[in-house]
Design an enzyme around this catalytic site. Structure first.
Site, mmCIF file in Angstrom:
data_model
loop_
_atom_site.group_PDB
_atom_site.id
_atom_site.type_symbol
_atom_site.label_atom_id
_atom_site.label_comp_id
_atom_site.label_asym_id
_atom_site.label_seq_id
_atom_site.Cartn_x
_atom_site.Cartn_y
_atom_site.Cartn_z
ATOM 1 N N GLU A 82 7.422 -1.739 -3.932
ATOM 2 C CA GLU A 82 7.084 -2.709 -2.761
ATOM 3 C C GLU A 82 8.116 -3.989 -2.524
ATOM 4 O OE1 GLU A 82 4.398 -2.739 -1.300
ATOM 5 O OE2 GLU A 82 3.075 -1.125 -2.440
ATOM 6 N N ARG A 92 -11.296 -6.287 0.787
ATOM 7 C CA ARG A 92 -12.242 -5.327 1.553
ATOM 8 C C ARG A 92 -13.529 -4.772 0.777
ATOM 9 N NH1 ARG A 92 -11.305 -0.298 1.675
ATOM 10 N NH2 ARG A 92 -9.221 -0.298 0.994
ATOM 11 N N CYS A 145 -3.642 -6.089 -6.238
ATOM 12 C CA CYS A 145 -2.395 -5.807 -6.679
ATOM 13 C C CYS A 145 -1.468 -6.986 -5.918
ATOM 14 C CB CYS A 145 -2.019 -4.469 -6.269
ATOM 15 S SG CYS A 145 -2.844 -3.261 -7.497
ATOM 16 N N HIS A 168 3.613 0.621 -6.690
ATOM 17 C CA HIS A 168 2.211 1.299 -6.442
ATOM 18 C C HIS A 168 2.247 2.769 -6.826
ATOM 19 C CE1 HIS A 168 -0.174 -1.876 -4.321
ATOM 20 N NE2 HIS A 168 -0.838 -1.465 -4.934
HETATM 21 N N1 PCA Z 1 -4.859 -0.857 -7.288
HETATM 22 C C1 PCA Z 1 -5.494 -2.165 -6.502
HETATM 23 C C2 PCA Z 1 -5.815 -3.305 -7.593
HETATM 24 C C3 PCA Z 1 -5.861 -2.479 -8.770
HETATM 25 C C4 PCA Z 1 -4.927 -1.117 -8.629
HETATM 26 O O1 PCA Z 1 -4.500 -0.549 -9.451
HETATM 27 C C5 PCA Z 1 -4.460 -2.587 -5.387
HETATM 28 O O2 PCA Z 1 -3.790 -2.047 -4.896
HETATM 29 O O3 PCA Z 1 -4.720 -3.777 -4.999
#
Ligand code: PCA
Length: 218
Positions: A82, A92, A145, A168
């Site tokens: 990111e 959401r 996140c 991610h």
């Molecule tokens: N993914 C979510 C929150 C926790 C996770 O592992 C997100 O992308 O916000």
């Protein structure tokens, strides 16, 4: 600048899933040494507010020199490094505590956004060289996140020299058995990717001239 300590965080499962690859990666890598650094792992609750408090406490306790927070991005096919965290909570779905903020700031009066301080292009290029699918992502969403990513960068704004950012990861194969056609990546490859990403962050620390690769990697 902190210790030769890495803080690696993941999240508990959420949205009805029984596992979260980010937590599985943390459990695999905690206690290991990467490029002379000790890895401390922490699994955060998938909750607005409490997740950040736990992260901030870990930052104070460990004084790490490198912080990488991980989260699951179901549906993405690649390791997503990111670039930017934004000052927005806009959920959401409800988090694991039932909270569902809409159009709220993560930090009142905070700046609109923070950039990752990781060498994001060097990480993506290095993962691709190791035959691991990876790309730069320009949104970490507006759920928990991004909330943790923004809060991390806000805390690190007053901690010069600390490298910090967010990655991610895709669903695991067992999570897509009943989601036909959806992308996944094995845990073995995800663990390898994150170990490699951490080593690349350390290798490129303080060498911004070497971060850049040719062209866009998104
Ligand atoms: N993914 C979510 C929150 C926790 C996770 O592992 C997100 O992308 O916000």
């Amino acid at each position: 600048m902190g210790n030769a300590t890495i803080l690696l965080t993941g999240f508990e499962p959420f949205a009805g899933d029984e596992l979260n690859p980010s937590a599985a990666i943390v459990r695999h890598l905690e206690g290991s040494r990467i490029a002379g650094h000790q890895v401390h792992g922490q699994v955060l609750p998938c909750e607005f507010g409490t997740s950040l408090q736990a992260l901030w406490q870990a930052l104070d306790r460990l004084q790490p020199s490198l912080v990488l927070c991980l989260g699951q991005a179901g549906g993405r096919a690649e390791i997503s490094v990111e670039r930017v965290a934004i000052n927005v909570d806009d959920a959401r779905i409800a988090d694991n505590a039932g909270k569902q903020p809409v159009d709220e700031p993560v930090v009142a009066q905070g700046p609109a956004a923070y950039f990752s301080s990781l060498p994001i292009k060097a990480v993506v290029a290095g993962l691709r060289r190791a035959d691991i699918p990876a790309s730069v992502s320009h949104t970490a969403g507006t759920f928990v996140c991004n909330h943790v990513f923004y809060g991390l960068m806000h805390a690190c704004a007053s901690r010069p020299g600390v490298q910090a950012g967010f990655v991610h990861v895709p669903w695991l194969p067992e999570q897509v058995v009943h989601r036909p056609g959806q992308a996944s990546m094995s845990l073995v490859l995800q663990v390898q990717a994150i170990r490699q990403a951490l080593a690349l962050c350390i290798k490129y620390r303080g060498r911004p001239d070497l971060h850049q690769t040719q062209g866009s990697l998104d």
